[in-house]
Design a protein around this motif. Structure first.
Motif, PDB file in Angstrom:
ATOM      1  N   GLU A  31      -7.049  -1.014  -3.820  1.00 54.06           N
ATOM      2  CA  GLU A  31      -7.687   0.556  -4.008  1.00 54.06           C
ATOM      3  C   GLU A  31      -8.367   0.915  -2.715  1.00 54.06           C
ATOM      4  OE1 GLU A  31      -9.868   2.930  -7.519  1.00 54.06           O
ATOM      5  OE2 GLU A  31      -9.822   0.540  -7.588  1.00 54.06           O
ATOM      6  N   ARG A  32      -9.025   0.048  -2.119  1.00 54.05           N
ATOM      7  CA  ARG A  32     -10.014   0.565  -0.944  1.00 54.05           C
ATOM      8  C   ARG A  32      -8.890   0.834   0.391  1.00 54.05           C
ATOM      9  NH1 ARG A  32     -12.613  -4.190  -2.311  1.00 54.05           N
ATOM     10  NH2 ARG A  32     -11.857  -5.136  -0.324  1.00 54.05           N
ATOM     11  N   HIS A  33      -7.995   0.637   0.254  1.00 57.42           N
ATOM     12  CA  HIS A  33      -6.864   0.683   1.411  1.00 57.42           C
ATOM     13  C   HIS A  33      -5.974   1.982   1.004  1.00 57.42           C
ATOM     14  CE1 HIS A  33      -8.249  -3.038   2.863  1.00 57.42           C
ATOM     15  NE2 HIS A  33      -7.666  -2.643   3.934  1.00 57.42           N
ATOM     16  N   LEU A  34      -6.218   2.691  -0.118  1.00 55.83           N
ATOM     17  CA  LEU A  34      -5.441   3.675  -0.601  1.00 55.83           C
ATOM     18  C   LEU A  34      -6.382   5.052   0.104  1.00 55.83           C
ATOM     19  CD1 LEU A  34      -4.357   2.884  -3.980  1.00 55.83           C
ATOM     20  CD2 LEU A  34      -3.126   2.797  -2.052  1.00 55.83           C
ATOM     21  N   PRO A  35      -5.398   6.043   0.162  1.00 56.91           N
ATOM     22  CA  PRO A  35      -5.956   7.390   0.626  1.00 56.91           C
ATOM     23  C   PRO A  35      -6.955   7.828  -0.511  1.00 56.91           C
ATOM     24  CG  PRO A  35      -3.577   7.847   0.269  1.00 56.91           C
ATOM     25  CD  PRO A  35      -3.974   6.068   0.152  1.00 56.91           C
ATOM     26  N   PRO A  36      -7.988   8.779  -0.667  1.00 55.70           N
ATOM     27  CA  PRO A  36      -8.581   9.312  -1.498  1.00 55.70           C
ATOM     28  C   PRO A  36      -7.755   9.944  -2.391  1.00 55.70           C
ATOM     29  CG  PRO A  36      -9.787   9.705   0.312  1.00 55.70           C
ATOM     30  CD  PRO A  36      -8.470   9.023   0.844  1.00 55.70           C
ATOM     31  N   ARG A  37      -8.181  10.228  -3.650  1.00 57.78           N
ATOM     32  CA  ARG A  37      -7.242  10.845  -4.623  1.00 57.78           C
ATOM     33  C   ARG A  37      -8.261  11.650  -5.296  1.00 57.78           C
ATOM     34  NH1 ARG A  37      -4.609   7.709  -8.874  1.00 57.78           N
ATOM     35  NH2 ARG A  37      -6.146   6.211  -8.932  1.00 57.78           N
ATOM     36  N   THR A  56       0.805  -1.305   0.097  1.00 57.00           N
ATOM     37  CA  THR A  56       0.100   0.012  -0.025  1.00 57.00           C
ATOM     38  C   THR A  56       0.807   1.275  -0.120  1.00 57.00           C
ATOM     39  OG1 THR A  56      -1.647  -1.157   1.103  1.00 57.00           O
ATOM     40  CG2 THR A  56      -1.773   1.192   1.439  1.00 57.00           C
ATOM     41  N   VAL A  82       1.049   4.135  -2.915  1.00 56.67           N
ATOM     42  CA  VAL A  82       1.080   5.500  -2.514  1.00 56.67           C
ATOM     43  C   VAL A  82       1.995   6.459  -3.105  1.00 56.67           C
ATOM     44  CG1 VAL A  82       0.669   7.393  -0.510  1.00 56.67           C
ATOM     45  CG2 VAL A  82      -0.573   5.324  -0.563  1.00 56.67           C
ATOM     46  N   GLN A 112       1.683   6.825  -6.939  1.00 54.95           N
ATOM     47  CA  GLN A 112       0.799   8.063  -7.055  1.00 54.95           C
ATOM     48  C   GLN A 112       1.346   9.248  -6.557  1.00 54.95           C
ATOM     49  OE1 GLN A 112      -2.665   6.651  -4.970  1.00 54.95           O
ATOM     50  NE2 GLN A 112      -3.269   5.469  -6.892  1.00 54.95           N
ATOM     51  N   GLN A 113       1.986   9.522  -5.428  1.00 54.62           N
ATOM     52  CA  GLN A 113       2.394  10.646  -5.187  1.00 54.62           C
ATOM     53  C   GLN A 113       3.353  11.271  -6.169  1.00 54.62           C
ATOM     54  OE1 GLN A 113       3.318  10.308  -0.922  1.00 54.62           O
ATOM     55  NE2 GLN A 113       1.466  10.951  -0.321  1.00 54.62           N
TER      56      GLN A 113
END
Length: 270
Positions: A254-260, A210, A214, A217-218
Motif C-alpha cells: 500500500e505504501r508503494h501505491l500512488p495516492p488514491r 505493484t 495499480v 485499482q484503475q
C-alpha cells in the motif's frame, strides 16, 4: 489466505476458506463460521471448485455433486463467493463453447443459492491458462452471478498485466488474490511447481505486483486484497509469524501505491 482492506482497517478483516481444509478440520463448516464470527472475520470466499469447466459427460454428475456440496458448505460458512478454476488435466474439453456452457450452468446453479462465482485461469491450465481467455468466456456467458478472479501470480507468470486487467469492467472483477514469487530457479521449471513452492508475500519476490494492483485499482476494483501464498518455508513457520509477515507485506504494498482519492478495499487471510 489472509485478506486486507487497504486504507481503513487495521489488521486482517476477512478470511478465505480452502476446501481441502474442511476435510481435515475436526468440526463442521458451521463451527468455522462461529469461530470466524468470534474473531470478527468475514468469510469472503470458498475455494477451489476444480474440474467443473470443461468436464466430460462421464464426469458431469460428479462435478455437479461437488459443486452442490461446496455451495452447501458456503451457506454454513456465511460465504457468498465461490472460486472456480480452469482444468489442468488432459481429460477436458478444448472447445470454448463447451467451457462457456459449463460456466453458464455453474452461474445458474450459484444463483439458486444467492451466491456468485469467480472464474480463475490457472497459469498451467490445459486450455484456459490466461486471464484474457477467462475473461473471453465470462464475457460471452454474460451472467450477473459470474465474474473474474484476479490472481497476481497466474496473471504475471503468463506475461499478462495492465492491458488485460483494464479490459475487464469493474463490476466483473469479483476478487483479488495477491502473491509475489521468487525468480524461477531454472527456466524449465514447470509453472505449477514454481507456484506451489516458490510464491512469497508481495515485495519479497520479483513479480510486478505493484503495477498489478495499480492496474486493478484503475480498472475500478475497490474490495479485498487476499494473500494466496504457497511456500515450503511458510509451511514450517508458526502461523502467527506468517500472518504478521503477510500483513506487513500488504502495508508495504500500500505504501508503494500512488495516492488514491478515496479508501477502497479490505485484508483477507487463510
Amino acid at each position: 489466505m489472509q485478506s486486507y482492506r487497504p486504507r481503513g482497517v487495521i489488521g486482517h478483516a476477512a478470511v478465505e476458506i480452502f476446501a481441502d481444509d474442511l476435510q481435515i478440520f475436526p468440526g463442521s463448516a458451521r463451527d468455522i463460521h462461529r469461530l470466524t464470527e468470534a474473531l470478527d472475520l468475514d468469510v469472503v470466499l470458498l475455494q477451489p471448485l476444480r474440474d467443473y469447466v470443461g468436464a466430460t459427460l462421464l464426469r458431469r454428475a460428479d462435478v455437479n455433486e461437488n459443486a452442490q456440496r461446496m455451495l452447501e458448505q458456503m451457506n454454513q460458512l456465511g460465504c457468498r463467493l465461490l472460486l472456480a478454476c480452469s482444468r489442468t488435466d488432459a481429460a477436458t474439453s478444448p472447445e470454448p463453447q463447451a467451457q462457456m456452457e459449463d460456466l453458464g450452468r455453474l452461474a445458474r446453479l450459484v444463483q439458486q443459492h444467492d451466491c456468485a462465482v469467480a472464474f480463475e485461469a490457472l497459469a498451467w491450465g490445459t486450455y484456459v491458462n490466461r486471464l484474457s481467455q477467462a475473461w473471453d468466456r465470462v464475457r460471452a456467458v454474460n451472467h450477473p452471478h459470474l465474474g473474474i478472479m484476479l490472481d497476481s501470480f497466474h496473471v504475471l507468470a503468463q506475461g499478462e498485466g495492465a492491458l488485460e486487467i483494464m479490459a475487464i469492467p469493474a463490476d466483473k472483477l469479483y476478487f483479488i488474490q495477491m502473491a509475489d514469487a521468487a525468480a524461477r530457479p531454472y527456466p524449465a521449471m514447470p509453472v505449477d511447481k514454481w507456484s506451489r513452492h516458490h510464491r512469497c508475500f508481495p515485495g519479497r519476490g520479483t513479480l510486478a505486483v505493484t503495477a498489478f494492483v495499480v492496474a486493478a485499482q484503475q480498472a475500478g476494483y475497490q474490495d479485498v486484497w487476499s494473500l494466496e501464498i504457497f511456500n515450503d518455508r511458510y509451511r514450517q513457520t508458526a502461523p502467527a509469524a506468517v500472518a504478521a509477515e503477510g500483513f506487513a507485506s500488504l502495508w508495504w504494498l500500500e505504501r508503494h501505491l500512488p495516492p488514491r482519492g478515496q479508501a477502497g478495499a479490505a485484508v483477507c487471510g487463510g
